[in-house]
Write an enzyme that holds these catalytic residues in place. Structure first.
Site, short mmCIF file in Angstrom:
data_model
loop_
_atom_site.label_atom_id
_atom_site.label_comp_id
_atom_site.label_asym_id
_atom_site.label_seq_id
_atom_site.Cartn_x
_atom_site.Cartn_y
_atom_site.Cartn_z
N SER A 169 9.05 -1.73 -0.53
CA SER A 169 7.23 -0.85 -0.18
C SER A 169 7.25 -0.15 -0.90
O SER A 169 8.17 -0.04 -2.37
CB SER A 169 7.81 -0.49 1.27
OG SER A 169 6.68 0.19 1.22
N ASN A 170 7.03 1.33 -0.82
CA ASN A 170 6.63 2.05 -2.19
C ASN A 170 7.35 3.78 -1.09
O ASN A 170 7.00 3.72 0.22
CB ASN A 170 5.64 2.31 -3.34
CG ASN A 170 4.51 2.50 -2.46
OD1 ASN A 170 3.94 3.36 -1.88
ND2 ASN A 170 4.23 0.95 -2.25
N HIS A 171 7.13 4.94 -2.01
CA HIS A 171 7.46 6.26 -1.46
C HIS A 171 6.04 6.86 -0.99
O HIS A 171 6.43 8.22 -0.59
CB HIS A 171 8.37 6.89 -2.57
CG HIS A 171 10.05 6.80 -2.91
ND1 HIS A 171 10.39 6.23 -2.17
CD2 HIS A 171 9.70 6.22 -3.67
CE1 HIS A 171 11.48 6.18 -2.53
NE2 HIS A 171 10.92 6.22 -3.84
N SER A 172 5.04 6.45 -1.23
CA SER A 172 3.60 7.04 -0.90
C SER A 172 3.42 7.27 1.05
O SER A 172 4.00 6.46 1.52
CB SER A 172 2.65 5.79 -0.82
OG SER A 172 1.38 6.57 0.04
#
Ligand code: CTP
Length: 398
Positions: free
Chosen positions: A210-213
């Site tokens: 996933s990512n930091h959003s």
């Protein structure tokens, strides 16, 4: 343009532009309105109550009570009487107090009690107007439904030149008449999709990519669009945020699920704002059972996901499509290339190099880029950034 029989509460505050309130009062009366003037104590230094009383044909109210006889000036009944409250000129000080619920004069208590539409016509020096504090106060007021009659550009009392001059009285009356006639909110009847948050690409039942959003920017946009009357569907990836009031949320996990939801929703939409941080790659295979560790290295093969924005862009017709770009280098060139490649009407560029921009925080610093050029916005709260993006969306959808 008629204001026949309308009850207008005209709030006058302590700005040099108060001299224009006399003409404003005359024009309102000329358009058929009943005008009750409420002044702040400082406003009396700029224009006399006698002038305003003569023009409005009503006694002017300044204090909570008449010091001569103790008669109470009821802010509640003033609010009930009014069909509309117009604060013109509105100083930075009064706008700040309105935004923060401070109630230390009759004009402010009346504002807090008023149930009618409220409009403000700011008047101040250019730097005060551009200051983040003032802009955030205006954003707060807009979000609560206050109509802001934008000041003009030109020569100011300070001798400087710039944005901050109160709109001309004729323009204020025209905007007020429109406000009272159209009741409708500016994006009423528009169906818009907002994608937000991070997608999750499963590796096995336990792990994912996933990512930091955090979804804050997209959620702020969904809220701002809904506040202006749009019917908003929030296609959301992973986030910890609650669904904003009046917004329909479709929860998705992977890029593929988000793609399916977007295609389905876009069919009946007037546009989409692509704010989600969508994974560009996903594991080629998802293990149905938890992967066990071995001795050596481990490789996960990834395959490309579908580019949701590009696919909507290829078939967008005259619908609106807004993109986001988060870049770390060659920011403007990269964003411009995405604008064209994905067929966006405009793209919102975030640079991770700007302090205060990017993941998680409550502020953002963005540049709006379309085919005509670039507009760099200052560091603002995410809510205010959303308002500015929605202003641009509104101007395109009109
Ligand atoms: N986007 C999307 N679907 C994807 C990837 C991106 O809808 N699979 C949207 C984002 O929501 C954003 C825009 O496309 O509005 C730009 O995303 P970005 O990932 O920065 O662009 P990419 O085309 O993936 O470019 P690159 O990875 O080369 O930076």
């Amino acid at each position: 343009m008629s204001l026949q029989g309308r009850h207008i509460l005209l709030g006058v505050t302590g700005s040099i532009a108060a001299y224009k309130a006399a003409l404003l009062c005359r024009l309102l009366k000329g358009a058929g309105a009943e005008v009750q003037v409420v002044m702040t104590p400082l406003a009396k230094e700029f224009i006399t109550p006698l002038t305003m009383a003569t023009l409005s044909k009503r006694p002017i109210l300044v204090e909570f009570f008449d010091p001569e006889n103790g008669a109470w000036n009821s802010h509640v009944s003033l609010g009930e009487w009014a069909d509309c409250m117009l604060v013109a000129p509105a100083t930075a000080n009064t706008l700040a107090k309105m935004a923060h619920g401070i109630a230390d004069n009759l004009l402010l208590t009346t504002y807090l009690s008023a149930r009618c539409p409220v409009a403000v016509a700011p008047a101040m020096d250019l730097d005060m107007f551009a200051h983040t504090a003032t802009q955030e106060n205006l954003a707060t007021l807009r979000r609560r439904g206050v109509a802001v009659i934008e000041p003009g550009d030109g020569e100011l009392a300070s001798g400087l030149s710039g944005k901050g001059r109160m709109a001309e009285p004729a323009e204020i009356v025209a905007q007020l008449a429109e406000l009272l006639s159209e009741k409708k909110k500016s994006l009423q009847g528009k169906r818009l999709i907002v994608t937000a948050g991070a997608t999750i690409e499963a590796i096995d039942p336990v792990r994912f990519i996933s990512n930091h959003s955090t979804g804050k920017m997209g959620y702020a946009l969904a809220e701002a669009l809904a506040a202006r009357g749009a019917e908003v569907t929030l296609v959301s990836g992973r986030t910890a945020l609650p669904c904003p009031e009046g917004v329909r949320r479709v929860e998705t996990r992977s890029a593929e699920e988000m793609y399916q939801a977007c295609v389905r929703e876009f069919a009946a939409a007037d546009g989409a704002v692509m704010c989600a941080a969508v994974a560009d790659y996903t594991p080629e295979e998802v293990s149905p059972v938890k992967l066990k560790k071995g001795e050596g290295e481990m490789t996960i093969r990834l395959k490309r996901t579908r580019d949701i924005a590009a696919e909507l862009g290829a078939d967008k017709g005259n619908r609106l499509l807004v993109g986001f770009a988060l870049e770390t280098d060659h920011e403007a060139e990269n964003a411009e290339s995405k604008l064209c490649r994905k067929n966006f009407d405009f793209i919102v560029l975030n640079s991770l190099r700007d302090a205060g921009a990017g993941f998680g925080g409550d502020t953002n610093k963005v540049t709006l880029i379309d085919r005509a050029g670039r507009e760099e916005l200052p560091l603002l709260s995410k809510a205010e950034t959303a308002e500015r993006i929605v202003d641009k969306i509104e101007s395109i959808l009109k």
